[in-house]
Design an enzyme around this catalytic site. Structure first.
Site, PDB file in Angstrom:
ATOM      1  CG  ASP A  46      31.937  56.565  46.804  1.00 34.76           C
ATOM      2  OD1 ASP A  46      30.821  56.033  46.718  1.00 34.76           O
ATOM      3  OD2 ASP A  46      32.175  57.519  47.563  1.00 34.76           O
ATOM      4  CG  ASP A  84      26.656  60.314  47.319  1.00 32.69           C
ATOM      5  OD1 ASP A  84      26.514  61.117  46.377  1.00 32.69           O
ATOM      6  OD2 ASP A  84      25.725  59.631  47.778  1.00 32.69           O
ATOM      7  CG  ASP A 135      33.562  59.023  50.858  1.00 28.85           C
ATOM      8  OD1 ASP A 135      33.034  59.558  51.849  1.00 28.85           O
ATOM      9  OD2 ASP A 135      32.948  58.250  50.114  1.00 28.85           O
TER      10      ASP A 135
END
EC number: 3.1.3.70
Length: 277
Positions: free
Chosen positions: A13, A15, A219
Site C-alpha cells: 500500500d 498512503d 495500514d
C-alpha cells in the site's frame, strides 16, 4: 521484456504505509531503491490513479524498467512495454502498458451518475479542481491527478447519511463488484479488488520468478487482501481496526510512514538471510 533475476516481490500500500500524510516518500524513497538493488520488485497496490503513482515514482527516481503497479485498488496492472502477457493497451502518457482487470468506469457511467445524484454527492472522476481538492485533501495539482480515474470511482458527500444510502444502493447491483465505505467516501468499481489483482499479477512473466518470496504491507482494514497474501506480511499499526484480519501471521510495525517502510525493508533484509524465507 525479459524478467531479471528476482529475490522476491513486495506488494505494498502507499498512503500511510510507504508515504506519509503529506504524500511524500521521504526516507522510504531511498529504501524503495535499495529494495530494487536487493533484487526485489516493488509493486504498489493502491487506490491511487496511475498518474499519481507515476508522480511518486518520478520523485523517488524509480527506473522505467522497474515501474509496476496495481492501480485504482486493482483495476489494472501497469508495467514496462513488453512486460505483460496479454496487455489491454499502452498508455503513451505514462509510458506503460496495462492489462485491465475489470470494466472501465465508462461502462458503468450512467449507474454511477444515478448513485451520486441520489443525494447530491460528487464523483471524483467528474469533479472540478476545487471539488477534487475537497474530496482528496491534496494540493491542487495532485488532486487533479487523483481525479483522473479509469477503474475506481470515489463518491463524496458531506453527509454520512448520504454515503450510507449510496453504499446500500450500490450493494444491490451485481455489476458493481467492488464497493467499499471509507470515512468520507464510497469507493465503487467493476473489478475484483486488490487481492485478486495480486493473484493475477503473480501470473505475469515479469513477476512469476519473484513468487518464491512474497512480501506484503498495508495500514488499514482495506489492505487486508494485500496483507493476507504475504509469506512475510506487515501490518503498519497505529490504532487501526484489524478485527476482519483472518490470517494471523503478520509482523506489526509500530511506526507511521515513511519510517514504517524503512523498518519493513530492514526486516526483509534480516529475514532473507534465514532458511525460513
Amino acid at each position: 521484456m525479459e524478467a531479471r533475476p528476482c529475490s522476491g516481490v513486495i506488494f505494498t500500500d502507499l498512503d500511510n504505509t510507504l508515504v506519509g500524510p503529506g504524500g511524500e516518500a521521504g526516507e522510504a524513497g531511498e529504501v524503495y531503491l535499495e529494495a530494487l538493488d536487493l533484487g526485489y520488485r516493488v509493486v504498489p497496490v493502491t487506490s491511487k490513479s496511475i498518474y499519481e503513482i507515476v508522480e511518486l515514482w518520478d520523485s523517488i527516481g524509480v527506473p522505467p524498467g522497474e515501474r509496476i503497479a496495481l492501480a485504482e485498488s486493482g483495476g489494472a496492472i501497469y508495467g514496462p512495454r513488453g512486460s505483460l502477457a496479454r496487455p489491454t493497451g499502452f498508455n503513451s502518457e505514462v509510458g506503460l502498458e496495462y492489462t485491465a482487470l475489470g470494466k472501465p468506469l465508462a461502462s458503468i457511467d450512467a449507474l454511477l451518475d444515478s448513485l451520486a445524484e441520489t443525494c447530491g454527492a460528487v464523483r471524483l472522476s467528474k469533479a472540478d479542481a476545487t471539488e477534487a481538492q475537497l474530496i482528496t485533501g491534496l494540493p491542487r495539482e495532485r488532486a487533479a491527478l487523483a481525479a483522473r480515474r479509469e477503474y475506481l470511482e470515489v463518491i463524496w458527500s458531506r453527509s454520512q447519511e448520504c454515503l450510507d444510502t449510496i453504499l446500500s444502493t450500490a450493494l444491490r447491483y451485481r455489476e458493481l463488484t467492488y464497493v467499499h465505505r471509507a470515512p468520507r467516501t464510497v469507493q465503487i468499481a467493476a473489478h475484483r479488488g486488490k487481492g485478486m489483482a495480486i493473484d493475477a499479477a503473480l501470473q505475469e512473466p515479469l513477476l512469476r520468478p519473484c513468487a518464491k518470496v512474497v512480501v506484503t504491507a498495508g495500514d488499514s482494514s482495506h489492505d487486508i487482501p494485500i496483507i493476507e497474501r504475504g509469506m512475510l506480511a506487515f501490518r503498519v499499526d497505529y490504532n487501526r481496526d484489524w478485527s476482519r484480519l483472518v490470517k494471523p501471521i503478520y509482523m506489526v510495525i509500530p511506526y507511521e510512514a515513511p519510517k514504517a517502510w524503512t523498518m519493513l525493508i530492514e526486516t526483509v533484509k534480516t529475514r532473507s538471510n534465514t532458511p525460513s524465507l
